[in-house]
Write an enzyme that holds these catalytic residues in place. Structure first.
Site, short mmCIF file in Angstrom:
data_model
loop_
_atom_site.label_atom_id
_atom_site.label_comp_id
_atom_site.label_asym_id
_atom_site.label_seq_id
_atom_site.Cartn_x
_atom_site.Cartn_y
_atom_site.Cartn_z
N THR A 191 -1.67 -7.51 -0.87
CA THR A 191 -0.24 -7.19 -0.66
C THR A 191 0.41 -8.41 0.00
O THR A 191 -0.26 -9.38 0.33
CB THR A 191 -0.06 -6.00 0.30
OG1 THR A 191 -0.46 -6.40 1.62
CG2 THR A 191 -0.86 -4.78 -0.11
N VAL A 236 -6.39 -6.21 1.55
CA VAL A 236 -5.74 -5.61 0.38
C VAL A 236 -4.76 -6.63 -0.20
O VAL A 236 -4.12 -7.37 0.56
CB VAL A 236 -4.96 -4.33 0.77
CG1 VAL A 236 -4.46 -3.61 -0.47
CG2 VAL A 236 -5.83 -3.40 1.63
N LYS A 282 -4.61 -0.97 15.88
CA LYS A 282 -5.27 -0.13 14.88
C LYS A 282 -6.43 0.67 15.51
O LYS A 282 -6.68 1.81 15.13
CB LYS A 282 -5.77 -0.99 13.72
CG LYS A 282 -4.63 -1.64 12.92
CD LYS A 282 -3.70 -0.60 12.30
CE LYS A 282 -2.71 -1.21 11.33
NZ LYS A 282 -1.84 -0.25 10.68
N ASP A 312 13.70 1.49 11.54
CA ASP A 312 12.65 0.75 12.25
C ASP A 312 11.76 1.73 13.01
O ASP A 312 12.22 2.37 13.96
CB ASP A 312 13.34 -0.23 13.21
CG ASP A 312 12.35 -1.08 14.00
OD1 ASP A 312 11.13 -0.84 13.89
OD2 ASP A 312 12.82 -1.97 14.73
N ASN A 360 2.08 4.69 7.45
CA ASN A 360 1.54 3.50 6.77
C ASN A 360 2.22 2.20 7.21
O ASN A 360 1.59 1.15 7.20
CB ASN A 360 1.69 3.68 5.25
CG ASN A 360 1.50 2.38 4.51
OD1 ASN A 360 0.37 1.90 4.32
ND2 ASN A 360 2.61 1.75 4.09
N ILE A 396 0.84 -1.21 0.00
CA ILE A 396 0.00 0.00 0.00
C ILE A 396 0.87 1.26 0.00
O ILE A 396 0.58 2.23 -0.70
CB ILE A 396 -0.93 -0.01 1.23
CG1 ILE A 396 -1.89 -1.21 1.16
CG2 ILE A 396 -1.72 1.29 1.34
CD1 ILE A 396 -2.66 -1.47 2.46
N TYR A 436 -2.83 -6.74 16.79
CA TYR A 436 -2.96 -5.92 15.57
C TYR A 436 -4.26 -5.12 15.62
O TYR A 436 -4.27 -3.91 15.41
CB TYR A 436 -2.92 -6.84 14.34
CG TYR A 436 -3.12 -6.12 13.03
CD1 TYR A 436 -2.04 -5.54 12.37
CD2 TYR A 436 -4.38 -6.03 12.44
CE1 TYR A 436 -2.22 -4.88 11.15
CE2 TYR A 436 -4.56 -5.37 11.24
CZ TYR A 436 -3.48 -4.80 10.60
OH TYR A 436 -3.66 -4.14 9.40
#
Ligand code: NAP
Length: 252
Positions: free
Chosen positions: A193, A191, A162, A58, A85, A14, A158
């Site tokens: 990816t 997505v 978010k 990082d 991102n 992305i 995760y």
């Protein structure tokens, strides 16, 4: 007006699509990678326009965040817009993960997906507030996730990272509005990816595609258009928004 825009995690997926979209709109891009400088350089080499730069580090390391911002300011002559991102998505299902691995997954995920964006947001906000020309045009845009709302059973850290990123975006939108700085986020569903490749290519791939009535997952460009709009052209008045980019697969 040509803007200078740092896009983290722009060496692929992305982020690379965001870099292309922004460069295509005539802006200068800091193409950031976590480790893979060669991949970032390959993206930079194919961007339309001139004056783009490669930055590596990082984002889970606060010192590296400072270096990333300093180097981007040096290379691009300043930063008008930050696109947070870069992110990681590492499985740690509660039923089968050891306590040690569980702690490690939570720590690493929050370091990269939340504390990194928070540190970069602080550094870029300070840069905008302190620069002689002032913060005019300043924007902070983050790539969140549908998982913040829908849950992430295999990667709970995760989903939590978010949800916190969306919340941070809304807090910063309020705090920075008096300075004319916009903060907003995009929450993509699946997505195409590297991140979701194993799921999309596996036995659950068709079911994931069927989550959307378009019967497909997003291309990186689908999400990049939403991010680039918020980063450059969206009216200031949408500050604080979290734009769903999930092909109507989840409505809230
Ligand atoms: P991706 O293809 O896995 O690419 C990840 C990018 O982030 C790479 O450029 C990588 O650079 C960089 N990165 C990873 N760890 C890093 C670290 N510790 N420090 C700095 N950079 C790091 O990911 P993607 O699918 O494009 O995802 C981009 C964003 O969209 C992420 O925030 C992700 O959570 C979000 N998102 C993705 C999906 C999806 O289905 N793909 C859905 C919703 C939201 P190196 O390769 O050099 O490490």
């Amino acid at each position: 007006m040509t803007l200078s825009i740092l896009v983290t995690g722009a060496s692929r997926g992305i982020g690379a699509a965001i870099a292309h979209d922004l460069a295509g709109r005539g802006h200068r891009v800091g193409v950031h990678a976590g480790r893979d400088a060669a991949a970032a350089e390959a993206v930079r080499a194919t961007l339309p326009g001139a004056g783009h730069a490669v930055v590596v580090g990082d984002v889970g390391d606060a010192g590296a965040c400072r270096r990333i911002v300093d180097e981007t300011v040096r290379e691009l002559g300043g930063i008008d817009v930050l696109v947070n991102n870069a992110g990681i998505f590492e499985a740690h299902p509660v039923g089968t993960t050891s306590f040690e691995d569980w702690q490690q997954a939570w720590r690493r995920t929050l370091d990269v997906n939340l504390l990194g964006p928070a540190n970069l947001a602080w550094l870029v906000a300070r840069h905008l507030l302190d620069r002689p020309s002032g913060p005019e045009g300043g924007r902070l845009v983050s790539v969140g996730s549908r998982g913040a709302y829908r849950g992430e059973p295999l990667t709970p850290a995760y989903g939590a990272s978010k949800a916190a990123l969306h919340s941070m975006t809304q807090s910063l939108a309020v705090a920075l509005a008096p300075h004319g700085i916009l903060a907003a986020a995009v929450a993509p569903g699946f997505v195409e990816t590297d991140m979701g490749r194993s799921v999309l290519d596996g036995p659950d791939g068709d079911a994931v595609r069927a989550q959307s009535p378009f019967n497909r997952v997003a291309t990186p460009a689908d999400v990049a258009q939403a991010v680039a709009w918020l980063a450059t052209e969206a009216p200031l008045w949408v500050s604080g928004t979290v734009v769903d980019a999930n092909g109507a697969s989840y409505l809230r």
